[in-house]
Design a protein around this motif. Structure first.
Motif, PDB file in Angstrom:
ATOM      1  N   SER A 205       0.833  -1.206   0.000  1.00 34.18           N
ATOM      2  CA  SER A 205       0.000   0.000   0.000  1.00 34.18           C
ATOM      3  C   SER A 205       0.869   1.258   0.000  1.00 34.18           C
ATOM      4  N   PHE A 206       2.014   1.219   0.714  1.00 32.21           N
ATOM      5  CA  PHE A 206       2.941   2.351   0.718  1.00 32.21           C
ATOM      6  C   PHE A 206       3.626   2.496  -0.634  1.00 32.21           C
ATOM      7  N   GLY A 207       4.138   1.389  -1.164  1.00 32.57           N
ATOM      8  CA  GLY A 207       4.890   1.445  -2.410  1.00 32.57           C
ATOM      9  C   GLY A 207       4.032   1.862  -3.591  1.00 32.57           C
ATOM     10  N   ILE A 208       2.829   1.275  -3.688  1.00 32.75           N
ATOM     11  CA  ILE A 208       1.950   1.604  -4.815  1.00 32.75           C
ATOM     12  C   ILE A 208       1.430   3.030  -4.687  1.00 32.75           C
ATOM     13  N   ARG A 209       1.071   3.437  -3.455  1.00 29.15           N
ATOM     14  CA  ARG A 209       0.585   4.810  -3.286  1.00 29.15           C
ATOM     15  C   ARG A 209       1.673   5.826  -3.605  1.00 29.15           C
ATOM     16  N   ALA A 210       2.914   5.529  -3.182  1.00 25.48           N
ATOM     17  CA  ALA A 210       4.022   6.441  -3.493  1.00 25.48           C
ATOM     18  C   ALA A 210       4.203   6.563  -5.000  1.00 25.48           C
ATOM     19  N   GLY A 211       3.984   5.453  -5.730  1.00 24.70           N
ATOM     20  CA  GLY A 211       4.163   5.467  -7.173  1.00 24.70           C
ATOM     21  C   GLY A 211       3.052   6.165  -7.940  1.00 24.70           C
ATOM     22  N   ILE A 212       1.838   6.177  -7.370  1.00 23.58           N
ATOM     23  CA  ILE A 212       0.706   6.759  -8.105  1.00 23.58           C
ATOM     24  C   ILE A 212       0.254   8.103  -7.537  1.00 23.58           C
TER      25      ILE A 212
ATOM     26  N   ALA B 294      -2.150  11.247   1.865  1.00 21.36           N
ATOM     27  CA  ALA B 294      -1.062  10.335   2.243  1.00 21.36           C
ATOM     28  C   ALA B 294      -0.926  10.264   3.760  1.00 21.36           C
ATOM     29  N   ALA B 295      -1.112  11.406   4.435  1.00 21.13           N
ATOM     30  CA  ALA B 295      -0.988  11.446   5.892  1.00 21.13           C
ATOM     31  C   ALA B 295      -2.090  10.659   6.578  1.00 21.13           C
TER      32      ALA B 295
ATOM     33  N   THR C 169      10.342  10.466   3.951  1.00 17.59           N
ATOM     34  CA  THR C 169      11.199  10.518   2.759  1.00 17.59           C
ATOM     35  C   THR C 169      10.763   9.485   1.730  1.00 17.59           C
ATOM     36  N   GLY C 170      10.505   8.261   2.187  1.00 18.06           N
ATOM     37  CA  GLY C 170      10.103   7.205   1.270  1.00 18.06           C
ATOM     38  C   GLY C 170       8.797   7.500   0.567  1.00 18.06           C
ATOM     39  N   GLN C 171       7.815   8.009   1.327  1.00 13.94           N
ATOM     40  CA  GLN C 171       6.499   8.243   0.751  1.00 13.94           C
ATOM     41  C   GLN C 171       6.482   9.424  -0.217  1.00 13.94           C
ATOM     42  N   TRP C 172       7.369  10.411  -0.003  1.00 11.34           N
ATOM     43  CA  TRP C 172       7.332  11.635  -0.813  1.00 11.34           C
ATOM     44  C   TRP C 172       8.459  11.758  -1.823  1.00 11.34           C
ATOM     45  N   ILE C 173       9.299  10.725  -1.918  1.00 12.58           N
ATOM     46  CA  ILE C 173      10.505  10.860  -2.744  1.00 12.58           C
ATOM     47  C   ILE C 173      10.164  11.085  -4.216  1.00 12.58           C
ATOM     48  N   ASP C 174       9.090  10.453  -4.703  1.00 11.90           N
ATOM     49  CA  ASP C 174       8.706  10.630  -6.113  1.00 11.90           C
ATOM     50  C   ASP C 174       8.226  12.053  -6.377  1.00 11.90           C
ATOM     51  N   VAL C 175       7.448  12.603  -5.434  1.00 12.49           N
ATOM     52  CA  VAL C 175       6.940  13.965  -5.585  1.00 12.49           C
ATOM     53  C   VAL C 175       8.082  14.978  -5.497  1.00 12.49           C
ATOM     54  N   LEU C 176       8.965  14.800  -4.497  1.00 15.60           N
ATOM     55  CA  LEU C 176      10.015  15.795  -4.233  1.00 15.60           C
ATOM     56  C   LEU C 176      11.117  15.802  -5.288  1.00 15.60           C
TER      57      LEU C 176
END
Length: 423
Positions: free
Chosen positions: A25-32, A51-52, A227-234
């Motif tokens: 759920s974390f990995g897929i949400r971070a990706g989408i 996300a929060a 960091t992990g959850q927002w790395i794609d956005v940042l």
């Protein structure tokens, strides 16, 4: 005295599958996440809020679960997690906007917290002779699932398969772990088996060392999970493959946690935590000050740093403060996730402020976000994002720097505490 657990290997495998769903759920949400923003016209503050939700749904469940797990048993708690996972996944697939995403993410967060509320004391109970190592092996499936999730997103994106299908894939391990837990027999928790009273458990929660570990858990959780959850956005505008940075980071974590036994036994939990803080700080510095291939070096170092944080914090408490029981372990997890949720919401708003400050004076951030690709406004927004993302990482860098000092003090304290026993 260690309980005889006839099905402990089956219980451990089922626990790992449940944690796999949590991490997927974390990995897929971070990706989408960025795509959800485009499809449903959400700004960074709204994305941060969604996300929060997973992060504050988690502490809600993990703390409540920690208080009731000894009463209702670990099996019932895990069946509750199964139901919330299934509902959350289905609601996400059929989401129609901000509120459905918010509620579905909350359900998944509650399920994730309930899994931790039951599985952390379960693993500590069935492997009471080797807690820190086995908690690291169990939590290997958190970065493992994120690697699988982010790679799935990357591959399925290339195949033009929609995000709804990507989320739907989580149903498979969810059904498997629900079936397994429904068939297995569970032991009582370690605290109950040892005859430690509920009153003694609550007194142990007031131990100054436990309170310190709760505070330090705030920092370790934010460093790793924000960091992990927002790395794609940042870093999306700094690197064309930002989501692969998360894959590298979490891949290192899988290997590190798999090799936890010799590391933990050689350096002690508190020694491992000190090394983790130093490497996390160095990795975040590289991520916030690099471009090109050095970003991947930063992800590698950062992954080595955050690798042992979560399970070793739990292992330290379980080994050195065993009277805190399941409540102690789950308060640690709840504290970490609560801190991440607050920090994530704050940083979502801060990110929007930074973007606005880097655009022409008086410009509307929304108008720039709505601009068509290739236009001058879209280019200006991309440059603003390229500058704003690393600034958020540089602010977060302060946390592992503070943790380095704190864990150095903890290492000295524990050495002094054990010296009289060695004399």
């Amino acid at each position: 005295m260690m309980q005889a657990i006839p099905q402990r290997n089956q219980l451990f495998v089922a626990s790992c599958l449940a944690l796999l769903v949590t991490s997927l759920s974390f990995g897929i949400r971070a990706g989408i996440l960025s795509r959800l923003g485009v499809q449903f016209e959400l700004n960074a503050a709204q994305l941060g809020s969604i996300a929060a939700t997973a992060f504050w749904g988690f502490p809600l469940a993990v703390v409540i679960g920690g208080f009731v797990v000894d009463v209702i048993g670990m099996k019932r708690l895990l069946l509750v997690a199964f139901v919330f996972h299934l509902v959350g996944i289905l609601l996400t697939i059929f989401a129609g906007g901000y509120w459905t995403l918010f509620i579905s993410t909350l359900c998944i967060g509650i399920a994730n917290g309930t899994v931790e509320a039951a599985c952390n004391p379960l693993v500590a109970t069935i492997f009471s002779d080797n807690k820190t190592t086995k908690l690291n092996h169990f939590h290997l499936w958190f970065p493992g699932g994120i690697v699988i999730g982010t790679l799935l997103v990357f591959i399925l994106d290339k195949m033009n398969i929609g995000w709804q299908v990507q989320v739907g894939l989580m149903i498979i391990p969810t059904l498997i772990y629900g079936f397994l837990f429904s068939k297995l027999n569970f032991p009582v928790t370690e605290r109950v088996a040892q005859g430690i009273s509920t009153g003694d458990m609550y007194k142990a929660l007031l131990n100054p060392l436990f309170i310190l570990m709760i505070v330090l858990m705030f920092g370790t959780a934010i460093t790793e999970l924000f960091t992990g959850q927002w790395i794609d956005v940042l870093l999306k505008n700094v690197s064309d493959n930002a989501i692969l940075l998360l894959t590298i980071e979490t891949g290192v974590m899988v290997v590190g946690r798999g090799l936890a036994e010799p590391v933990v036994h050689r350096f002690s939990p508190q020694g491992v935590l000190l090394m983790s803080a130093i490497l996390s700080a160095l990795g975040l510095y590289l991520l916030g000050h690099s471009t090109g291939n050095m970003l991947f070096v930063g992800a590698l170092v950062f992954g080595m740093g955050v690798c042992y944080f979560w399970p070793t914090m739990l292992g330290f408490v379980s080994e050195n403060l065993p009277r805190t029981g399941a409540v102690g372990l789950n308060l640690m997890g709840g504290a970490g996730m609560f801190a991440v949720s607050v920090y994530m919401m704050f940083m979502g708003g801060r990110y929007d402020e930074l973007l606005a400050s880097k655009l022409p004076a008086g410009a509307s951030l929304k108008s720039y976000m709505d601009a068509a690709a290739g236009t001058e406004m879209a280019t200006a927004l991309a440059e603003a994002k390229k500058a704003a993302g690393p600034e958020i990482l540089n602010t977060t860098l302060l946390i592992p720097v503070i943790l380095t000092v704190a864990f150095a003090g903890l290492l000295i304290y524990m050495r002094r505490k054990k010296q009289p026993a060695l004399a």
